[in-house]
Structure formats: C-alpha cells, structure tokens
Scaffold this motif. Structure first.
Motif, PDB file in Angstrom:
ATOM      1  N   GLN A 284       0.844  -1.190   0.000  1.00  0.00           N
ATOM      2  CA  GLN A 284       0.000   0.000   0.000  1.00  0.00           C
ATOM      3  C   GLN A 284       0.881   1.241   0.000  1.00  0.00           C
ATOM      4  O   GLN A 284       1.880   1.319   0.694  1.00  0.00           O
ATOM      5  CB  GLN A 284      -0.908  -0.004   1.229  1.00  0.00           C
ATOM      6  N   GLU A 285       0.500   2.247  -0.782  1.00  0.00           N
ATOM      7  CA  GLU A 285       1.324   3.445  -0.903  1.00  0.00           C
ATOM      8  C   GLU A 285       1.486   4.134   0.447  1.00  0.00           C
ATOM      9  O   GLU A 285       0.514   4.417   1.141  1.00  0.00           O
ATOM     10  CB  GLU A 285       0.695   4.402  -1.921  1.00  0.00           C
ATOM     11  N   ASN A 286       2.765   4.347   0.811  1.00  0.00           N
ATOM     12  CA  ASN A 286       3.127   4.970   2.093  1.00  0.00           C
ATOM     13  C   ASN A 286       2.466   4.266   3.276  1.00  0.00           C
ATOM     14  O   ASN A 286       2.079   4.881   4.270  1.00  0.00           O
ATOM     15  CB  ASN A 286       2.753   6.452   2.106  1.00  0.00           C
ATOM     16  N   GLY A 293      -5.331  -9.679   0.587  1.00  0.00           N
ATOM     17  CA  GLY A 293      -6.271  -8.700   1.085  1.00  0.00           C
ATOM     18  C   GLY A 293      -6.206  -8.412   2.567  1.00  0.00           C
ATOM     19  O   GLY A 293      -6.969  -7.578   3.071  1.00  0.00           O
ATOM     20  N   GLU A 294      -5.301  -9.075   3.290  1.00  0.00           N
ATOM     21  CA  GLU A 294      -5.167  -8.850   4.723  1.00  0.00           C
ATOM     22  C   GLU A 294      -3.782  -8.313   5.041  1.00  0.00           C
ATOM     23  O   GLU A 294      -2.775  -8.732   4.441  1.00  0.00           O
ATOM     24  CB  GLU A 294      -5.397 -10.160   5.493  1.00  0.00           C
ATOM     25  N   ARG A 295      -3.718  -7.393   5.998  1.00  0.00           N
ATOM     26  CA  ARG A 295      -2.423  -6.834   6.358  1.00  0.00           C
ATOM     27  C   ARG A 295      -1.511  -7.913   6.927  1.00  0.00           C
ATOM     28  O   ARG A 295      -1.932  -8.742   7.738  1.00  0.00           O
ATOM     29  CB  ARG A 295      -2.576  -5.713   7.389  1.00  0.00           C
ATOM     30  N   LEU A 296      -0.261  -7.895   6.481  1.00  0.00           N
ATOM     31  CA  LEU A 296       0.744  -8.818   6.985  1.00  0.00           C
ATOM     32  C   LEU A 296       2.014  -8.024   7.262  1.00  0.00           C
ATOM     33  O   LEU A 296       2.536  -7.350   6.372  1.00  0.00           O
ATOM     34  CB  LEU A 296       1.042  -9.913   5.954  1.00  0.00           C
ATOM     35  N   ILE A 297       2.508  -8.075   8.492  1.00  0.00           N
ATOM     36  CA  ILE A 297       3.803  -7.461   8.795  1.00  0.00           C
ATOM     37  C   ILE A 297       4.893  -8.374   8.253  1.00  0.00           C
ATOM     38  O   ILE A 297       4.958  -9.555   8.617  1.00  0.00           O
ATOM     39  CB  ILE A 297       3.990  -7.263  10.308  1.00  0.00           C
ATOM     40  N   ILE A 298       5.711  -7.839   7.363  1.00  0.00           N
ATOM     41  CA  ILE A 298       6.821  -8.622   6.840  1.00  0.00           C
ATOM     42  C   ILE A 298       7.868  -8.750   7.939  1.00  0.00           C
ATOM     43  O   ILE A 298       8.423  -7.761   8.411  1.00  0.00           O
ATOM     44  CB  ILE A 298       7.394  -7.976   5.576  1.00  0.00           C
ATOM     45  N   ARG A 299       8.116  -9.985   8.350  1.00  0.00           N
ATOM     46  CA  ARG A 299       9.056 -10.294   9.426  1.00  0.00           C
ATOM     47  C   ARG A 299      10.164 -11.142   8.827  1.00  0.00           C
ATOM     48  O   ARG A 299       9.980 -12.334   8.600  1.00  0.00           O
ATOM     49  CB  ARG A 299       8.343 -11.038  10.548  1.00  0.00           C
ATOM     50  N   GLN A 551       1.500   1.546  10.246  1.00  0.00           N
ATOM     51  CA  GLN A 551       1.750   1.838   8.834  1.00  0.00           C
ATOM     52  C   GLN A 551       2.987   1.150   8.293  1.00  0.00           C
ATOM     53  O   GLN A 551       3.369   1.353   7.142  1.00  0.00           O
ATOM     54  CB  GLN A 551       1.882   3.354   8.632  1.00  0.00           C
ATOM     55  N   PHE A 552       3.633   0.334   9.079  1.00  0.00           N
ATOM     56  CA  PHE A 552       4.917  -0.256   8.701  1.00  0.00           C
ATOM     57  C   PHE A 552       4.702  -1.515   7.865  1.00  0.00           C
ATOM     58  O   PHE A 552       3.949  -2.418   8.260  1.00  0.00           O
ATOM     59  CB  PHE A 552       5.695  -0.603   9.973  1.00  0.00           C
ATOM     60  N   ALA A 553       5.368  -1.588   6.693  1.00  0.00           N
ATOM     61  CA  ALA A 553       5.248  -2.774   5.836  1.00  0.00           C
ATOM     62  C   ALA A 553       6.057  -3.937   6.386  1.00  0.00           C
ATOM     63  O   ALA A 553       5.601  -5.087   6.384  1.00  0.00           O
ATOM     64  CB  ALA A 553       5.693  -2.454   4.413  1.00  0.00           C
ATOM     65  N   GLY A 554       7.280  -3.651   6.850  1.00  0.00           N
ATOM     66  CA  GLY A 554       8.099  -4.717   7.394  1.00  0.00           C
ATOM     67  C   GLY A 554       9.579  -4.471   7.177  1.00  0.00           C
ATOM     68  O   GLY A 554       9.992  -3.497   6.544  1.00  0.00           O
ATOM     69  N   ASN A 555      10.378  -5.382   7.704  1.00  0.00           N
ATOM     70  CA  ASN A 555      11.826  -5.275   7.563  1.00  0.00           C
ATOM     71  C   ASN A 555      12.463  -6.650   7.612  1.00  0.00           C
ATOM     72  O   ASN A 555      11.790  -7.660   7.829  1.00  0.00           O
ATOM     73  CB  ASN A 555      12.421  -4.347   8.632  1.00  0.00           C
ATOM     74  N   ALA A 556      13.773  -6.680   7.395  1.00  0.00           N
ATOM     75  CA  ALA A 556      14.517  -7.942   7.434  1.00  0.00           C
ATOM     76  C   ALA A 556      15.848  -7.703   8.106  1.00  0.00           C
ATOM     77  O   ALA A 556      16.623  -6.831   7.697  1.00  0.00           O
ATOM     78  CB  ALA A 556      14.714  -8.504   6.024  1.00  0.00           C
TER      79      ALA A 556
END
Length: 803
Positions: A284-286, A293-299, A551-556
């Motif tokens: 999702q933009e910014n 269709g469901e939010r997923l925190i990239i872990r 609002q955080f997409a995730g990190n690695a």
C-alpha cells in the motif's frame, strides 16, 4: 528458456514406469567425480595430468581456505571430470546435463569437445550433449573459473566470498526427440472467490499433427480439479478458472500442481509437472503490506548460501535446515543476499510459507561496459525465468549498493547507472508483470523501481537504536513503497557485559545510514563490545517498535547466519561477518530467541543467557534478568523462591516486560522460568549461574583444560585467570591455538569452536580437536603476545575407553 523442466527446480522427478517406456529420465549424478586443481585454460592440457582426486558434489575448493588464517583465497581455474557410462544410446532420445550452479564461469566438454558455456555462478543452466555422446564410456570435463573478472557480477569488492566450484547438484536428463522444455504458470487474477491460472508450455523438437498436450490441474489435496487437451504447438497454452481457491499464505502455504503430458497419437512421449500457489499481494502506498487482502507485517531475515566447513557446497538437507530454523523463529520473509540461491531454498519457501526477495547479484562495482551489461541482463532474465513459478517470490531485486566502489572508470555516474537500471526494470516487468521490482541503498534510483529500501543501521554503523521509530516514520512518508532491508550488528558468542555500550554520549543519535568511508565515523560498530547483550537489546527495541506500528510494511534483519567475507580479517573470528542470529554452523545465538519471542506461535521460554553462566558484581546490587518468551505470563524462580509473575506486553522494553531484578547470592543460583497460558504451565527454561562478589584482577595466566565430546573429539578451552584463580570476565584479547602432536585442530570453520585464531569471550575461548590413532598424548598449546605459551597434555586412552 532457462527454467528447464527437469522436475528438479519444481521438486519432482518423473520416471514413467508401469509397462510404459521411460520417456523422461532424470538422474542425479553428484557421485564419482574427480577434481584437478590446475589453473590451465585449454582442455587438451588436462587430459593426461596427474593429481586428480575423487570427490562428490556439491564441491568448492574454497570450502576452508576462504576462512583460514592466511590472507586471500584461491581465485582461479579448476577442472572436474566424470565418466558417463551409456550402455544404450537411443537415437530417439536427447540428452542434457543440468547444473544447478557453477561458480562463476564454466565450460562443459564431452569427449574432448566443447558442448557449452555459462556465465554467472548462482543460476541453473542446461547443456544438450546428444551429439557428443558415444556408446560406452563418455568423459565429461567441466572447467570452472572464479577468477577476477570485472565483467561478471557480483563485484570483487562485495562483502562476501566469491566461491569457486560446482557448488550445487548436477543432473543427467534424457527425453524424447520432442519434449516439454518449459512450463510457465501465471495466476494473474486471484481473489478469495476465484482464480484464473494461465499455463504456458514450450515444446522443443519436431512437431506433427498427431501430437497433443493434456494439462491437468491438481489441488493441494491431490485431486484433479480440471483438465484440458489441446493440439501440441511450439508455444501451447491453456487457462483454468478455479472457484473458492485454497490460497497460498505464509500461515497456510497451499500448493497446487500442473501436470502436462505430451502424446503422439495415444503414445505418451513426455510428462512434466510443477507446483504453484494462488495468492495476491500489495504494498500500500506509504503504508503497510497486504497478502490476500489482509495486512501482513513482513518479518524477515537474510541468507547467504554457505556453511561451516563446506562454504557454499551445501547439501539439500543443510539448505532445508536453514529455512526450517528461519521459519522456526517465526519469520515469514527472506531476502536472498545477494544472489539467487539453490533450488532447495525456493522449494522450502514455497512449502514452509516464506516470502522471498530474489536478488540480481549486482552488488557494488557501479555500471560496466557493454559486455558487463550483456552478462548482467542475461542473468536477470535467467533468474526470472527460472524462479517464475514459485509463489513465495514476490520481489525481483535489481541490486544492492550498486554505485559503491566502481570497477570501471566513471562507473558511478548517476546518469549511466540510472539509464541501465531503467533497462533492467523494464526487462523485469516485461518478463514478469505480476511481481514488483526492488533495490536497496541506491537513492538516485528509488523512483525507478517499485519498492525501495534505504540504508538504516541505527545503533550500529550510525546513530543509536532508540532513533529507529523516527527514521522509519520519515521513510514511510518519503518512499511510496518502503521496505527496510538490513539492520542489526555483530555479536561474539559467549561475550557478555552488565553495561553494553549503546553509543549514547559519543554518537549523533539522529543519524542512521552507513557511511561509505567508516574511517572517521564514530559508531557502536567501531567502539562497541560486540556482546550478545547489546545486540539482544537492539533487536528487542526494534521489534517493540515494528510490531506495534500501524503503517509499517516490514523489515529484514541482517543476517540469519554468520558468513565469510574477505573484507573482515580482523574480526573476532577472522574473516567472518558475525551479524548472524546463528553461528556459521547454524547454532542459534541469544538474538535468535528475541525474534522467536515476538514472532513465533510455538510456545517457548529462554532465560538470557545460556552462554552467560559466570557473572560477578558487588553484593546487594541487583542484576536485571530477561526471559524471552511468547507466553502470556511468566514466573521466575531463584533457588526455588518465586520472584513474581509478569505479563507479556510487546510495548514494554526490555523483553516485552518479562524482566526481573535479581539479587544473586554468592555461588550457584538456579533460575527457573515458567511460561503460562490461561494459568496453566506450558513451557519452562532453567539456568544455573555462578555468581561472585569478588571482581577478578588483571590476567595472570592462561589455563588450558579439556572436555571429551561424544563425537570422539576434545573441546580444548583456554581461560584467563588472575593471581587468585578468578576468571577475568573482561579479557577479550586474541589467542592462538596449536596442536603440537597427537591430533588435529578442527579449524577453518569460521565458528566459535572452529577457529585456531579467535578473540576471547569473557576471558574464555575454545577449539575442537580430533585425536589421531598414534600412541602418546594429545599435545596442545595456546598463546598470544602477552602470554608466551601454555601447554596441555591430554591422555587419549580415556577417549578410547569411552568409544
């Protein structure tokens, strides 16, 4: 097409039996090879040479020399040889060799004739050998070269070894004259209600009007849910629509299968299969990331392809173990750094439910000449074509730090780099419109790719970790699709401190990016203690932020395991990047359990730390003890006495609130952590800590001791002690082990017990030693510039009695 359908990349192997002729046979030929370490160019020069040694594949000649104590590692040409016995040579068949990976350039000769070449060490390729074979014995020779070549990525200036060898599996395939050479599966329209699957088949060989292709769709339960039969053409395609699909998700990685059968009349001529998943995703933009269709925190984490003792020549079991450990800590994402990896990795990610950032090995070096561009574009095309069907792959990364340290004159000019980067971006979208492109740490190209990662190393190369939330808020606002790759720091197993250096007071807390030139930079990386305590705190802080950010997409995190690098000879373990959550042999460090406590659903508890069992401090001064657990509540006991029950809250720091101030008694302190859910005990962990109120003085001597191991080896340990015999917990100098007779050091492993040169951790260091069969004791010594030699004789008869 590069993704040749052997049944290998897809995780299957077809042998058509049951009274039907074996039209497609795929055979692993890893065994019974010979290796010649001879840097000659021409095949004629190796035919009658002596010195061939028997080996099995995978193999690398840098398995140990990359991380030994001698500067440099072998970058040259070697040769591999195998005899293929062809008792029957069928003129109606075609024969191919498939190499999963040869590092980094290769030429394949059959019976003295060149059958084919390949450039790029991290991608599979296929060579047809039909016209070169003869009945009886056939000699296969493979020339492999990992020498310096600035026209082949990755750059020689990258922070990892460019290993040489046939580093992955090799297969022999025989097929009909006309066969199914490629299967491409696209799920371009997917929802929870329905999915459309396009299957595109490529046929190789002469076609006739009697040929047909039957395509079957098999659901995750093994049931055929649809099928079509169409006329066979060079490019054949069918489309399926599925209602109520079983979606592929990181928690439920459902896999469908496409089977394709080629018939000539009623006779089956070929049969192939590949698996895929039905899913859709969105950055999702910014804002956050969505899967189905469901939010997923990239872990996530990162993986380099190597292991102690073998370098990159890992077995499939080793690859699988890495991925199971990654999934076991609750991760749902892995960035393959900085190159595509073994087919077993993609197979594991598909099956376990791990999203993949697949990366073109354009790592540093800037942009190159025309030949460099040709090689690089070809590599990107091969990566996409080879890994296209894997549902785990969501991003094609076009590179990492691409402008750093140019290999060509003017190779760091922004206009030149951007022009070529746009070409790569267009190529990626042309070959695969369904996925997105990415790049890390090239700010001038942030708006060229779909997803961007800046360089954020708060608390290590720059700034302090407490600034992380402000940095990601800035990045979310600045970059339309922001995904943070790489964070963390180094930790030396067994090194602990009550007061880890955090950078406060001597670094600028507002900074976060790694500078190109680190000489004059003040940072925790340069001034810190590399303790397990500090890196645990850093990860704990990061996770307390990211798990609660809407609002955080995730990190690695960087990186899952310690790995070798030629750029770090002075590290605590020489030539090792020690930022791993596990050591190079895959043994978890403390930090692994921090991630598991935030991410995993598997109940567990871990008292920090099992490598910190000897501590000291003033009497009456309480020490904070953390328990990392995903339990709702945890109760901590000291010598049988309860220190109270605490409730887990991820917004609290440290350890999500699961920490206690413990007043240690002199001597042994038995700690017991009990994790509970709904008031019932579900997990527990125990630890005995020996505590002293007396602080050790300056080191007076190095003391050697030994412990017999169940594998028949000895663990030899050196301890720095003061005049009173107290262990010097703050002694961190480098020591040098030697075996003077009676056995051999297990060295060149790049692990805490597999390096003959290593810095001490809390006044202690160890190495494993293998005794030999010669009579007499095992003789060991250890020394450094302050202590000129301590000696130990070990009676090996004890080991023989035990065995």
């Amino acid at each position: 097409m590069i993704r040749k359908i052997l049944g290998i990349a897809a995780g299957m192997m077809w042998l058509v039996n049951g009274g039907v002729a074996q039209q497609r046979v795929v055979e692993n030929i890893n065994d019974n090879w010979s290796y010649l370490e001879l840097p000659v160019e021409h095949v004629s020069e190796v035919k009658n040479k002596d010195g061939w040694t028997p080996i099995s594949l995978p193999h690398s000649w840098n398995g140990e020399d990359a991380v030994d104590v001698i500067p440099g590692y072998r970058r040259s040409i070697s040769w591999y040889k195998k005899s293929l016995s062809m008792d029957v040579l069928d003129n109606d068949k075609r024969y191919f060799l498939y190499f999963e990976g040869v590092n980094i350039k290769s030429s394949i000769f059959v019976n003295g004739q060149l059958a084919g070449d390949h450039v790029g060490g991290y991608i599979g390729f296929e060579i047809e050998i039909s016209s070169f074979l003869q009945k009886g014995e056939n000699e296969i020779l493979v020339k492999v070269d990992n020498g310096y070549d600035r026209e082949v990525i990755p750059s020689q200036k990258s922070d990892f070894f460019i290993y040489g060898g046939i580093t992955r599996d090799v297969w022999l395939k025989s097929v009909s004259q006309t066969f199914l050479s490629d299967i491409k599966i696209t799920t371009d329209k997917v929802s929870a209600q329905s999915a459309t699957t396009l299957v595109e088949l490529t046929l190789d060989g002469p076609l006739s009007k009697n040929q047909e292709v039957k395509v079957l769709l098999v659901d995750p339960d093994g049931q055929v849910v649809a099928q079509q039969t169409v006329k066979a053409e060079a490019k054949t395609s069918v489309k399926f629509k599925t209602n109520d699909p079983q979606l592929w998700h990181v928690d439920t990685p459902h896999l469908y299968e496409v089977k394709a059968e080629l018939f000539n009349g009623k006779k089956l001529k070929d049969q192939v299969s590949d698996r895929f998943g039905m899913r859709w995703f969105e950055f999702q933009e910014n804002g956050p990331f969505y899967l189905n269709g469901e939010r997923l925190i990239i872990r996530g984490t990162h993986r380099h392809e190597e292991h102690a003792g073998v370098g990159p020549a890992m077995t499939n079991e080793m690859h699988r173990t890495d991925m199971e450990l990654i999934k076991g800590m609750g991760a749902n994402f892995v960035r393959l750094a900085h190159y595509p990896q073994d087919p077993e990795i993609y197979r594991a990610c598909d099956e376990l439910g791990i999203l993949v950032w697949d990366e073109l090995p354009w790592c540093r070096g800037g942009v190159g000449n025309d030949q460099w561009k040709t090689n690089t574009s070809q590599m990107l095309a091969e990566i996409i074509q080879q890994n296209y069907n894997h549902p785990s792959v969501i991003l094609w990364s076009l590179g990492n730090e691409i402008y750093w340290l140019p290999d060509f004159e003017d190779g760091d000019h922004t206009n030149e780099i951007n022009s070529y980067l746009k070409e790569l971006n267009d190529l990626a979208h042309k070959l695969d419109p369904s996925r997105q492109t990415a790049i890390r740490k090239y700010y001038e190209g942030a708006d060229i790719v779909d997803v961007f990662s800046p360089s954020i190393w708060s608390g290590w190369y720059s700034g302090t970790y407490e600034n992380y939330e402000a940095v990601i808020d800035q990045s979310i606002a600045k970059y339309p699709r922001f995904l943070h790759m790489e964070y963390g720091g180094s930790s030396h197993v067994g090194r602990h401190t009550e007061t880890p250096i955090t950078g406060k007071g001597f670094v600028d807390p507002s900074k976060f990016e790694e500078e190109v030139n680190q000489v004059e930079v003040k940072s925790v990386a340069k001034s810190g203690d590399w303790s397990e305590n500090y890196i645990v705190d850093l990860f704990d802080w990061y996770l307390s932020i990211t798990e609660n950010h809407e609002q955080f997409a995730g990190n690695a995190q960087w990186a899952f395991k310690d790995f070798g690098t030629p750029l770090r000879p002075e590290n605590d373990i020489p030539y090792m990047n020690q930022k791993g959550l596990a050591d190079r042999a895959g043994n978890p460090k403390d930090a692994y359990y921090v991630f598991k406590s935030y991410w995993s659903d598997e109940p567990f508890a871990y008292i920090e730390s099992h490598t910190w069992t000897e501590r000291s401090g003033p009497k009456g001064e309480a020490r904070n003890v953390c328990v990392y657990s995903n339990s709702e509540t945890v109760e901590l006991f000291q010598n049988g006495n309860s220190l109270g029950v605490k409730t887990r809250d991820t917004k609290q720091f440290p350890a999500a609130g699961l920490n206690w101030d413990v007043d240690f008694v002199a001597g042994e302190n038995e700690l017991l952590a009990v994790g509970m859910k709904d008031g019932q005990e579900i997990v527990k962990d125990s630890l005995v800590i020996t505590y002293s109120y007396e602080q050790a003085g300056s080191p007076s001597e190095l003391v050697l001791s030994s412990e017999w191991l169940e594998n028949g080896n000895y663990l030899v340990t050196v301890t720095a002690v003061d005049k009173g015999g107290l262990r010097c917990l703050d002694y961190e100098e480098r020591v040098y082990f030697q075996c003077l007779g009676g056995g051999d050091l297990i060295k060149n492993q790049g692990t805490p017990t597999g390096s003959e040169v290593i810095k001490m951790a809390n006044g202690k260091a160890s190495i494993e030693v293998k005794p030999n069969d010669n009579p007499g004791p095992l003789k060991m010594t250890v020394l450094n510039q302050y202590f000129k030699g301590t000696f130990l004789n070990i009676d090996k008869s004890h080991a023989k009695e035990q065995l």
